[in-house]
Write an enzyme that holds these catalytic residues in place. Structure first.
Site, PDB file in Angstrom:
ATOM      1  N   ILE A 107      -4.574 -12.091  54.030  1.00  0.00           N
ATOM      2  CA  ILE A 107      -3.848 -10.891  53.123  1.00  0.00           C
ATOM      3  C   ILE A 107      -2.928  -9.905  53.900  1.00  0.00           C
ATOM      4  O   ILE A 107      -2.142  -9.709  52.315  1.00  0.00           O
ATOM      5  CB  ILE A 107      -5.307  -9.186  53.795  1.00  0.00           C
ATOM      6  CG1 ILE A 107      -6.345  -9.686  53.090  1.00  0.00           C
ATOM      7  CG2 ILE A 107      -4.451  -8.165  53.653  1.00  0.00           C
ATOM      8  CD1 ILE A 107      -8.171  -8.610  53.420  1.00  0.00           C
TER       9      ILE A 107
ATOM     10  N   ASP B 211       4.207 -12.255  63.128  1.00  0.00           N
ATOM     11  CA  ASP B 211       3.077 -12.630  63.346  1.00  0.00           C
ATOM     12  C   ASP B 211       3.009 -13.412  64.898  1.00  0.00           C
ATOM     13  O   ASP B 211       4.087 -13.693  65.063  1.00  0.00           O
ATOM     14  CB  ASP B 211       2.056 -13.566  62.126  1.00  0.00           C
ATOM     15  CG  ASP B 211       0.890 -13.692  61.410  1.00  0.00           C
ATOM     16  OD1 ASP B 211       0.271 -13.430  60.844  1.00  0.00           O
ATOM     17  OD2 ASP B 211       0.203 -14.597  62.947  1.00  0.00           O
TER      18      ASP B 211
ATOM     19  N   ASP C  16       3.281 -10.953  69.191  1.00  0.00           N
ATOM     20  CA  ASP C  16       1.945 -10.423  69.456  1.00  0.00           C
ATOM     21  C   ASP C  16       1.459  -8.883  69.342  1.00  0.00           C
ATOM     22  O   ASP C  16       2.350  -9.037  70.923  1.00  0.00           O
ATOM     23  CB  ASP C  16       1.855 -11.216  71.176  1.00  0.00           C
ATOM     24  CG  ASP C  16       0.218 -10.696  71.750  1.00  0.00           C
ATOM     25  OD1 ASP C  16      -0.276  -9.647  70.618  1.00  0.00           O
ATOM     26  OD2 ASP C  16      -0.332 -10.858  72.515  1.00  0.00           O
TER      27      ASP C  16
ATOM     28  N   SER D   2     -11.913  -2.009  57.803  1.00  0.00           N
ATOM     29  CA  SER D   2     -12.288  -2.970  56.835  1.00  0.00           C
ATOM     30  C   SER D   2     -13.425  -1.628  56.310  1.00  0.00           C
ATOM     31  O   SER D   2     -13.716  -0.594  57.025  1.00  0.00           O
ATOM     32  CB  SER D   2     -13.386  -3.959  57.806  1.00  0.00           C
ATOM     33  OG  SER D   2     -14.367  -4.116  56.788  1.00  0.00           O
TER      34      SER D   2
ATOM     35  N   TYR E 128     -16.610  -6.281  65.768  1.00  0.00           N
ATOM     36  CA  TYR E 128     -15.559  -5.866  64.982  1.00  0.00           C
ATOM     37  C   TYR E 128     -15.572  -4.601  64.306  1.00  0.00           C
ATOM     38  O   TYR E 128     -15.177  -4.069  63.981  1.00  0.00           O
ATOM     39  CB  TYR E 128     -15.743  -7.175  63.887  1.00  0.00           C
ATOM     40  CG  TYR E 128     -14.953  -7.357  62.788  1.00  0.00           C
ATOM     41  CD1 TYR E 128     -13.274  -7.229  62.275  1.00  0.00           C
ATOM     42  CD2 TYR E 128     -15.015  -7.011  61.369  1.00  0.00           C
ATOM     43  CE1 TYR E 128     -12.522  -7.332  61.785  1.00  0.00           C
ATOM     44  CE2 TYR E 128     -14.375  -6.946  60.127  1.00  0.00           C
ATOM     45  CZ  TYR E 128     -13.115  -6.966  60.374  1.00  0.00           C
ATOM     46  OH  TYR E 128     -12.027  -7.221  59.590  1.00  0.00           O
TER      47      TYR E 128
ATOM     48  N   LYS F  18     -13.370  -1.359  63.398  1.00  0.00           N
ATOM     49  CA  LYS F  18     -12.936  -1.606  62.325  1.00  0.00           C
ATOM     50  C   LYS F  18     -13.039   0.470  62.247  1.00  0.00           C
ATOM     51  O   LYS F  18     -12.252   1.078  61.286  1.00  0.00           O
ATOM     52  CB  LYS F  18     -12.703  -1.888  61.582  1.00  0.00           C
ATOM     53  CG  LYS F  18     -12.893  -3.594  61.122  1.00  0.00           C
ATOM     54  CD  LYS F  18     -10.874  -3.260  61.253  1.00  0.00           C
ATOM     55  CE  LYS F  18     -10.334  -4.443  61.007  1.00  0.00           C
ATOM     56  NZ  LYS F  18      -8.973  -4.746  60.647  1.00  0.00           N
TER      57      LYS F  18
ATOM     58  N   THR G  61     -15.619  -8.059  51.401  1.00  0.00           N
ATOM     59  CA  THR G  61     -15.103  -9.162  51.817  1.00  0.00           C
ATOM     60  C   THR G  61     -14.090  -9.976  51.107  1.00  0.00           C
ATOM     61  O   THR G  61     -14.229 -10.239  49.647  1.00  0.00           O
ATOM     62  CB  THR G  61     -16.779  -9.874  51.847  1.00  0.00           C
ATOM     63  OG1 THR G  61     -17.253  -9.211  51.729  1.00  0.00           O
ATOM     64  CG2 THR G  61     -16.626 -11.280  51.857  1.00  0.00           C
TER      65      THR G  61
HETATM   66  N1  LIG Z   1     -10.881 -11.340  54.618  1.00  0.00           N
HETATM   67  C1  LIG Z   1     -12.153 -10.310  54.983  1.00  0.00           C
HETATM   68  O1  LIG Z   1     -12.929 -10.222  54.388  1.00  0.00           O
HETATM   69  C2  LIG Z   1     -11.418  -8.886  55.618  1.00  0.00           C
HETATM   70  C3  LIG Z   1     -12.757  -7.796  54.580  1.00  0.00           C
HETATM   71  C4  LIG Z   1     -12.577  -6.624  55.384  1.00  0.00           C
HETATM   72  C5  LIG Z   1     -10.863  -6.692  56.477  1.00  0.00           C
HETATM   73  N2  LIG Z   1     -10.045  -7.547  56.397  1.00  0.00           N
HETATM   74  C6  LIG Z   1      -9.013  -6.925  57.530  1.00  0.00           C
HETATM   75  O2  LIG Z   1      -8.076  -7.640  56.543  1.00  0.00           O
HETATM   76  C7  LIG Z   1      -6.775  -7.953  57.902  1.00  0.00           C
HETATM   77  C8  LIG Z   1      -6.965  -9.054  57.598  1.00  0.00           C
HETATM   78  O3  LIG Z   1      -7.661 -10.089  57.420  1.00  0.00           O
HETATM   79  P1  LIG Z   1      -7.349 -11.493  56.911  1.00  0.00           P
HETATM   80  O4  LIG Z   1      -8.899 -12.071  56.078  1.00  0.00           O
HETATM   81  O5  LIG Z   1      -6.030 -11.627  55.971  1.00  0.00           O
HETATM   82  O6  LIG Z   1      -7.411 -12.870  58.294  1.00  0.00           O
HETATM   83  P2  LIG Z   1      -6.594 -14.021  58.931  1.00  0.00           P
HETATM   84  O7  LIG Z   1      -7.630 -14.176  59.274  1.00  0.00           O
HETATM   85  O8  LIG Z   1      -6.456 -14.655  57.411  1.00  0.00           O
HETATM   86  O9  LIG Z   1      -5.415 -13.221  59.123  1.00  0.00           O
HETATM   87  C9  LIG Z   1      -4.887 -12.561  60.329  1.00  0.00           C
HETATM   88  C10 LIG Z   1      -3.466 -13.011  60.828  1.00  0.00           C
HETATM   89  O10 LIG Z   1      -3.431 -11.958  62.052  1.00  0.00           O
HETATM   90  C11 LIG Z   1      -2.493 -12.957  63.286  1.00  0.00           C
HETATM   91  N3  LIG Z   1      -2.653 -12.679  64.252  1.00  0.00           N
HETATM   92  C12 LIG Z   1      -3.729 -12.890  64.528  1.00  0.00           C
HETATM   93  N4  LIG Z   1      -3.609 -11.937  66.296  1.00  0.00           N
HETATM   94  C13 LIG Z   1      -2.667 -11.468  66.251  1.00  0.00           C
HETATM   95  C14 LIG Z   1      -1.408 -10.900  67.483  1.00  0.00           C
HETATM   96  N5  LIG Z   1      -1.983 -10.655  68.584  1.00  0.00           N
HETATM   97  N6  LIG Z   1      -0.774 -11.109  67.033  1.00  0.00           N
HETATM   98  C15 LIG Z   1      -0.446 -10.997  65.291  1.00  0.00           C
HETATM   99  N7  LIG Z   1      -0.836 -11.539  64.345  1.00  0.00           N
HETATM  100  C16 LIG Z   1      -1.582 -11.389  65.508  1.00  0.00           C
HETATM  101  C17 LIG Z   1      -3.209 -14.350  62.981  1.00  0.00           C
HETATM  102  O11 LIG Z   1      -2.438 -15.549  63.463  1.00  0.00           O
HETATM  103  C18 LIG Z   1      -3.427 -14.429  60.816  1.00  0.00           C
HETATM  104  O12 LIG Z   1      -1.986 -14.654  60.478  1.00  0.00           O
HETATM  105  C19 LIG Z   1      -7.469  -7.970  59.086  1.00  0.00           C
HETATM  106  O13 LIG Z   1      -7.281  -6.549  59.288  1.00  0.00           O
HETATM  107  C20 LIG Z   1      -9.182  -7.825  58.778  1.00  0.00           C
HETATM  108  O14 LIG Z   1      -9.633  -7.868  60.108  1.00  0.00           O
HETATM  109  C21 LIG Z   1     -10.427  -8.496  56.167  1.00  0.00           C
END
Ligand SMILES: NC(=O)c1ccc[n+]([C@@H]2O[C@H](COP(=O)([O-])OP(=O)(O)OC[C@H]3O[C@@H](n4cnc5c(N)ncnc54)[C@H](O)[C@@H]3O)[C@@H](O)[C@H]2O)c1
Length: 254
Positions: A19, A38, A64, A144, A157, A161, A189
């Site tokens: 995302i 990232d 980080d 989320s 989680y 959230k 999702t």
């Molecule tokens: N995919 C889903 O269905 C979904 C649903 C609800 C909410 N979300 C939220 O959307 C956001 C993005 O999710 P996504 O699906 O793209 O996840 P993803 O796992 O594809 O990407 C997450 C990114 O965060 C980075 N990351 C992790 N720890 C880190 C740190 N300590 N410092 C810097 N970067 C760090 C990772 O390297 C990765 O690039 C998140 O907040 C997630 O909780 C996702």
């Protein structure tokens, strides 16, 4: 009614994939210079390269988000290279494969809260004085729908959230008099590694169960999320703050 973000640098965490990457790309398409931050440096560079190849402006930063000093340094560097930041998008987060709460290791619980809550707080804390001083700006915290409803076997989680959503409301309340808006964007999702690998383990049956809970009948694409983020950062949303807005195909209707 195009979304115009020209001259508005945005700092996006978790933008190496998923995302966050889609958000970086769409914001750049709207004209925003983008700081791609990232933990995954190679992925961040890939995102920045894709933005640049498409005619946008981006810089990659290894970061980080749990390291307060590093967060400030990355924002300083971004402001030097891209100009004064206008907005922050906190997309970085982690989770663990689903399991009953009483079997969650303390270190996993703490890791989720460290990245998803503390890291998001540190990024908000670092950008707030900059935006207050300029009397403008926007923070979009990616929460989320799991922060609004109970998801089976996802206690850490869900709790993290829920914290993101409520923190965002208080931050919005505090920053509103300074002309700064804060919104929690709540994906349902969405087709990223988080769902396709970590939550479902790549199992088609597990994925089918998730799909059954989505009235619109499909997963969200990362770009579905990114379009709302761009709107929220733009002046089209200039009177929207303190909300927790779902992009979830009808999974959670409040
Ligand atoms: N995919 C889903 O269905 C979904 C649903 C609800 C909410 N979300 C939220 O959307 C956001 C993005 O999710 P996504 O699906 O793209 O996840 P993803 O796992 O594809 O990407 C997450 C990114 O965060 C980075 N990351 C992790 N720890 C880190 C740190 N300590 N410092 C810097 N970067 C760090 C990772 O390297 C990765 O690039 C998140 O907040 C997630 O909780 C996702």
């Amino acid at each position: 009614m195009d979304i115009d973000l020209k001259g508005r640098p945005v700092f996006v965490t978790g933008a190496a994939k998923g995302i966050g990457r889609a958000i970086a790309k769409v914001l750049a398409e709207c004209g925003a210079p983008v700081a791609v931050a990232d933990l995954d440096e190679a992925g961040a560079r890939e995102t920045a390269a894709a933005v640049t190849a498409a005619g946008g402006k981006a810089r990659a930063y290894k970061l980080d988000v749990t390291d307060e000093r590093a967060v400030g340094a990355a924002m300083d560097a971004a402001e030097k290279e891209l100009g004064p930041l206008y907005a922050l998008v906190n997309s970085a987060a982690i989770l663990i494969p689903p399991r009953p709460f009483h079997t969650i290791d303390l270190k996993d619980w703490e890791a989720i809260f460290s990245v998803d809550v503390k890291g998001l707080f540190l990024c908000c804390k670092a950008i707030a004085p900059r935006l207050i001083e300029r009397r403008r700006g926007v923070i979009v915290n990616i929460g989320s729908v799991a922060g609004k409803i109970q998801r089976l076997n996802m206690a850490a989680y869900c709790a993290a959230k829920a914290s993101v959503i409520h923190f965002s409301k208080v931050a919005a309340f505090e920053l509103a008099p300074h002309g700064v808006r804060v919104i929690a964007q709540c994906p349902g999702t969405t087709a990223t590694d988080m769902v396709l690998k970590t939550i479902t383990g790549g199992d088609p049956e597990a994925l089918a169960k998730w799909l059954a809970g989505i009235p619109m009948g499909r997963l969200a694409e990362p770009e579905d999320q990114a379009r709302l983020t761009a709107f929220l950062i733009s002046d089209l949303a200039s009177h929207i703050t303190g909300q927790a807005i779902n992009v979830d195909g009808g999974q959670v209707m409040w």
